[in-house]
Design an enzyme around this catalytic site. Sequence first.
Site, PDB file in Angstrom:
ATOM      1  N   ASP A  34      33.776  -5.760  83.554  1.00 50.04           N
ATOM      2  CA  ASP A  34      32.332  -5.509  83.518  1.00 50.04           C
ATOM      3  C   ASP A  34      31.977  -4.023  83.597  1.00 50.04           C
ATOM      4  OD1 ASP A  34      32.020  -8.278  83.464  1.00 50.04           O
ATOM      5  OD2 ASP A  34      32.000  -8.400  85.653  1.00 50.04           O
ATOM      6  N   HIS A  81      30.622  -9.834  77.380  1.00 52.79           N
ATOM      7  CA  HIS A  81      30.386  -8.455  76.951  1.00 52.79           C
ATOM      8  C   HIS A  81      28.950  -8.328  76.449  1.00 52.79           C
ATOM      9  CE1 HIS A  81      34.989  -7.802  76.279  1.00 52.79           C
ATOM     10  NE2 HIS A  81      34.673  -8.117  77.521  1.00 52.79           N
TER      11      HIS A  81
END
Length: 426
Positions: free
Chosen positions: A13, A41
């Site tokens: 992340d 994503h």
Amino acid sequence: MGNMTVIGAQWGDEGKGKIVDLLSGDVDMVVRFQGGNNAGHTVIVNGERYVLHVIPSGILHPGKVCVIGSGVVLDPRTFLEEVDALAAKGIDVSPGRLKISHRAHLIMPYHCALDAAREGAEGKIGTTGRGIGPCYEDKKARIGIRAGDLADPDLVRRKVTEALREKNVLFSALYGVPTLDPGEAHAALMALAPRILPYLADVSSVILDGTARGRKALFEGAQGVMLDIDHGTYPYVTSSNTIADNAAVGAGVPSSSIDTRIAIVKAYTTRVGAGPFPTELNDSVGMHLQQKGGEFGATTGRARRCGWLDAVVLRETARLCAPTTMALTKLDVLGGLKELQICVGYEFQGQRTLYPPQGPNDLEHVTPLYESLPGWDEDISSCLTWDSLPANTRSYIERVEELMGVRAGFISVGPDRRQTIRRHGV
Ligand code: GDP
Ligand code: IMO
Ligand code: MG
């Protein structure tokens, strides 16, 4: 830059989606090489938010070829959901530009059930519950179902039956959860086959033939180096190799064909799920990072744990992946904090150490050694040049570069494509 690999430098992340989307403008092909739909994503284009789980983040650039390599584990149901969601927004997801390796292993409902059963109510590892680990286990045990098998229904039937013969024993005798019917599992999978088969391709040839004709490829990593099955914080890791060199293995190309490695570094640290996290903050600063950074999982919605930047982690990533450049993201989130801390080393068993200790639980017993830097109050989210950044922001960036030993070619000050400063000639 030639062919390039983009990887997460921490626990995932870091903003890989945003940077991959940005760089997709410079390349012809974007390739996922490991992991599966445990990834989330995020890409924001013109105010519209897209979350890609298994389709490469280059898909939002018209005409770019997007490839799912053999190292990926593919859940055919969620893949098709993602295809449909993108198509509904007018994105071209036709087999002409989206390709899946015949050799990618398929995540089956029994993999998800096993993932959930092992995690139990308490979430031992805190997996994403997407069946990633059990699918990779079957691959290594040489009993997995590969995407190309869908062309042979009898082969799939034999494999599903064999897999469930074993897994149903675990479900009933060990975990006390419902068993699955092989006939139903086979039928459900084969119902999807007509939509999956057109996407199958010899992706190694697609990439290598393309690069032989001067086309450029970007290899998009998922997760982060600290979640690597060999080199991460085992057992609190994912089930694939997340380091940069796995791009070649998972895509089926020689590593010599990739010359640029970009490490995505979040300006602070986050982690989702269980496992050691030396610089974690359970105070108002941690809350600032979580709230201002919007640190909630893009896949599971779970709150991400937050803490200061950890240069020990960055050094480890630097030595494992030899990044040629860094993309430093989410710097805007640090704005408003009076003082910033960076962990520059750990104290472990009375000694100062610059790299993570290697023993099984050692990381639980380190004390971070911090260095303080002055913060800044300005909102930097509209700074689009190096010179327009406040002096304290520039000092922070330069210190991170020094500690990691890698120059920051990209500085991200907001989630949009445009909120990025490029420097050092990248
Ligand atoms: P990935 O898994 O590495 O692609 O990252 P995620 O998408 O899971 O999480 C990153 C989050 O931060 C997403 O919500 C992005 O839109 C957002 N983001 C990326 N870069 C920046 C940035 O520079 N500033 C801010 N404020 N948000 C960013
Ligand atoms: P992206 O690509 C953050 C974490 C899970 C869990 C561990 C194992 O968006 O950065 P798994 O389901 O893979 O068996 O879970 O790995 N994890 C991630 N954390 N970002 C990710 O992906 C992750 N993918 C898996 O939270 O701790
Ligand atoms: Mg993510």
